[in-house]
Motif scaffolding. Structure first.
Motif, PDB file in Angstrom:
ATOM      1  N   UNK A 152      25.407 -32.012  27.120  1.00  0.00           N
ATOM      2  CA  UNK A 152      23.992 -31.832  27.457  1.00  0.00           C
ATOM      3  C   UNK A 152      23.570 -32.797  28.557  1.00  0.00           C
ATOM      4  N   UNK A 153      24.051 -34.030  28.488  1.00  0.00           N
ATOM      5  CA  UNK A 153      23.674 -35.020  29.498  1.00  0.00           C
ATOM      6  C   UNK A 153      24.279 -34.704  30.869  1.00  0.00           C
ATOM      7  N   UNK A 154      25.311 -33.865  30.890  1.00  0.00           N
ATOM      8  CA  UNK A 154      25.924 -33.472  32.165  1.00  0.00           C
ATOM      9  C   UNK A 154      25.182 -32.308  32.825  1.00  0.00           C
ATOM     10  N   UNK A 155      24.216 -31.721  32.122  1.00  0.00           N
ATOM     11  CA  UNK A 155      23.462 -30.605  32.691  1.00  0.00           C
ATOM     12  C   UNK A 155      22.472 -31.108  33.741  1.00  0.00           C
ATOM     13  N   UNK A 156      22.128 -30.243  34.667  1.00  0.00           N
ATOM     14  CA  UNK A 156      21.170 -30.598  35.716  1.00  0.00           C
ATOM     15  C   UNK A 156      19.824 -30.989  35.106  1.00  0.00           C
ATOM     16  N   UNK A 157      19.247 -32.062  35.642  1.00  0.00           N
ATOM     17  CA  UNK A 157      17.920 -32.564  35.279  1.00  0.00           C
ATOM     18  C   UNK A 157      17.889 -33.261  33.914  1.00  0.00           C
ATOM     19  N   UNK A 158      19.017 -33.382  33.228  1.00  0.00           N
ATOM     20  CA  UNK A 158      19.067 -34.099  31.945  1.00  0.00           C
ATOM     21  C   UNK A 158      19.733 -35.442  32.187  1.00  0.00           C
ATOM     22  N   UNK A 159      19.020 -36.528  31.886  1.00  0.00           N
ATOM     23  CA  UNK A 159      19.600 -37.852  32.120  1.00  0.00           C
ATOM     24  C   UNK A 159      19.942 -38.580  30.823  1.00  0.00           C
ATOM     25  N   UNK A 160      19.389 -38.133  29.684  1.00  0.00           N
ATOM     26  CA  UNK A 160      19.724 -38.804  28.423  1.00  0.00           C
ATOM     27  C   UNK A 160      19.350 -37.906  27.250  1.00  0.00           C
ATOM     28  N   UNK A 161      20.169 -37.960  26.199  1.00  0.00           N
ATOM     29  CA  UNK A 161      19.896 -37.235  24.952  1.00  0.00           C
ATOM     30  C   UNK A 161      20.026 -38.233  23.808  1.00  0.00           C
ATOM     31  N   UNK A 162      18.989 -38.356  22.985  1.00  0.00           N
ATOM     32  CA  UNK A 162      19.007 -39.332  21.899  1.00  0.00           C
ATOM     33  C   UNK A 162      18.245 -38.774  20.696  1.00  0.00           C
ATOM     34  N   UNK A 163      18.183 -39.577  19.640  1.00  0.00           N
ATOM     35  CA  UNK A 163      17.585 -39.127  18.374  1.00  0.00           C
ATOM     36  C   UNK A 163      18.149 -37.760  17.968  1.00  0.00           C
ATOM     37  N   UNK A 164      19.459 -37.650  18.015  1.00  0.00           N
ATOM     38  CA  UNK A 164      20.121 -36.378  17.712  1.00  0.00           C
ATOM     39  C   UNK A 164      20.381 -36.281  16.211  1.00  0.00           C
ATOM     40  N   UNK A 165      19.934 -35.193  15.604  1.00  0.00           N
ATOM     41  CA  UNK A 165      20.173 -34.938  14.179  1.00  0.00           C
ATOM     42  C   UNK A 165      20.661 -33.499  14.027  1.00  0.00           C
ATOM     43  N   UNK A 166      21.803 -33.342  13.388  1.00  0.00           N
ATOM     44  CA  UNK A 166      22.384 -32.020  13.149  1.00  0.00           C
ATOM     45  C   UNK A 166      22.606 -31.869  11.657  1.00  0.00           C
ATOM     46  N   UNK A 167      22.189 -30.744  11.106  1.00  0.00           N
ATOM     47  CA  UNK A 167      22.374 -30.511   9.675  1.00  0.00           C
ATOM     48  C   UNK A 167      22.526 -29.018   9.417  1.00  0.00           C
ATOM     49  N   UNK A 168      22.880 -28.679   8.186  1.00  0.00           N
ATOM     50  CA  UNK A 168      23.053 -27.282   7.800  1.00  0.00           C
ATOM     51  C   UNK A 168      21.990 -26.879   6.792  1.00  0.00           C
ATOM     52  N   UNK A 169      21.403 -25.712   7.006  1.00  0.00           N
ATOM     53  CA  UNK A 169      20.464 -25.168   6.034  1.00  0.00           C
ATOM     54  C   UNK A 169      21.212 -24.552   4.855  1.00  0.00           C
ATOM     55  N   UNK A 170      22.343 -23.922   5.152  1.00  0.00           N
ATOM     56  CA  UNK A 170      23.220 -23.352   4.130  1.00  0.00           C
ATOM     57  C   UNK A 170      24.629 -23.320   4.705  1.00  0.00           C
ATOM     58  N   UNK A 171      25.511 -22.485   4.142  1.00  0.00           N
ATOM     59  CA  UNK A 171      26.895 -22.471   4.621  1.00  0.00           C
ATOM     60  C   UNK A 171      27.032 -21.924   6.032  1.00  0.00           C
ATOM     61  N   UNK A 172      26.054 -21.158   6.508  1.00  0.00           N
ATOM     62  CA  UNK A 172      26.198 -20.460   7.778  1.00  0.00           C
ATOM     63  C   UNK A 172      25.253 -20.945   8.874  1.00  0.00           C
ATOM     64  N   UNK A 173      24.087 -21.457   8.524  1.00  0.00           N
ATOM     65  CA  UNK A 173      23.081 -21.801   9.525  1.00  0.00           C
ATOM     66  C   UNK A 173      23.086 -23.300   9.831  1.00  0.00           C
ATOM     67  N   UNK A 174      23.184 -23.614  11.129  1.00  0.00           N
ATOM     68  CA  UNK A 174      23.166 -24.999  11.593  1.00  0.00           C
ATOM     69  C   UNK A 174      21.896 -25.243  12.401  1.00  0.00           C
ATOM     70  N   UNK A 175      21.239 -26.358  12.119  1.00  0.00           N
ATOM     71  CA  UNK A 175      20.006 -26.714  12.825  1.00  0.00           C
ATOM     72  C   UNK A 175      20.185 -28.064  13.513  1.00  0.00           C
ATOM     73  N   UNK A 176      19.330 -28.317  14.497  1.00  0.00           N
ATOM     74  CA  UNK A 176      19.439 -29.560  15.260  1.00  0.00           C
ATOM     75  C   UNK A 176      18.081 -29.936  15.825  1.00  0.00           C
ATOM     76  N   UNK A 177      17.848 -31.243  15.949  1.00  0.00           N
ATOM     77  CA  UNK A 177      16.688 -31.736  16.679  1.00  0.00           C
ATOM     78  C   UNK A 177      17.145 -32.897  17.555  1.00  0.00           C
TER      79      UNK A 177
END
Length: 238
Positions: A152-177
């Motif tokens: 993500x940080x290598x994409x154009x106009x993105x200089x930093x990504x932080x406060x990253x949280x990844x979790x699963x709602x169930x066995x199939x669905x993945x969410x992120x903030x």
């Protein structure tokens, strides 16, 4: 209205209860096995054969119905393991009943019971860990968090990504903030286009079904959590 995610985790709670019950049953069987080794009671082999055959027929039919759905649900899989354990118990009853009726080998009964208990523990433990992992909002196993952040940080106009949280709602669905610090763009339509591009990248490359992104200009203002340190960048030679 309070359950904004609906009942996505209802099956996980059912799986947790079912798996804990299976483990308790397996431990109880092991205790019973020890007692039967030292204090064997009277065992009627012919009656064991009849009861085992009737029970096995019902277990096989139920296992056949649950086999395919068990591939996509921890709750159904735990129920399937429960039925398989019952079926193995029926097989053990039939085999034990035949050996006891034919040869009087009463020691077979506790030995088969111990084998079934070990099978239940071996299969239930792994599924219980997976269920607890999802309920604790852990990221999917082997999820490439650092790689995703660097991408993500290598994409154009993105200089930093932080406060990253990844979790699963169930066995199939993945969410992120995450917080995404951007540069060189200010127009709302450009920011919206960048956000959509990042979300498409997350879904296509990392299987993130639902992403909540907060776009920022400059330093992060979210002071109530410790900000993740940026990786050091190599100096630029002039």
């Amino acid at each position: 209205r309070r359950r904004t995610f609906g009942y996505e985790r209802a099956e996980l709670i059912g799986a947790f209860v079912n798996l804990v019950t299976l483990i308790v049953i397996a431990l109880y069987l092991l205790v019973e096995t020890g007692q039967r080794f030292f204090n064997p009671g009277e065992i009627k082999g012919r009656l064991m054969l009849i009861v085992g055959a009737i029970t096995l027929a019902g277990n096989v039919a139920t296992a056949f119905v649950l086999y395919r759905p068990s591939k996509g649900s921890l709750n159904v899989e735990s129920a399937f393991v429960h039925i398989v354990a019952d079926a193995l118990g029926s097989v053990a009853v039939i085999l034990g009943g035949w050996l006891i009726a034919s040869y009087g080998w009463t020691v077979v009964d506790p030995m088969l019971t111990a084998a079934i208990a070990i099978y239940i523990l071996a299969h239930s433990y792994g599924m219980l860990r997976e269920t607890i992992s999802i309920l604790m909002e852990s990221a999917p196993k082997s999820f490439p968090l650092d790689e995703m952040t660097e991408t993500l940080e290598a994409m154009d106009h993105v200089c930093d990504v932080h406060h990253v949280h990844v979790w699963r709602l169930d066995e199939e669905q993945t969410a992120m903030e995450a917080h995404v610090e951007v540069e060189d763009i200010d127009a709302l339509d450009q920011l919206d286009a960048l956000k959509k591009k990042v979300k498409r990248k997350l879904r296509a490359d990392y299987g993130v079904d639902h992403a909540t992104l907060e776009l920022e200009h400059g330093a992060c203002t979210d002071d109530h959590r410790q900000q993740q340190p940026r990786r050091a960048q190599a100096p630029v030679a002039y």
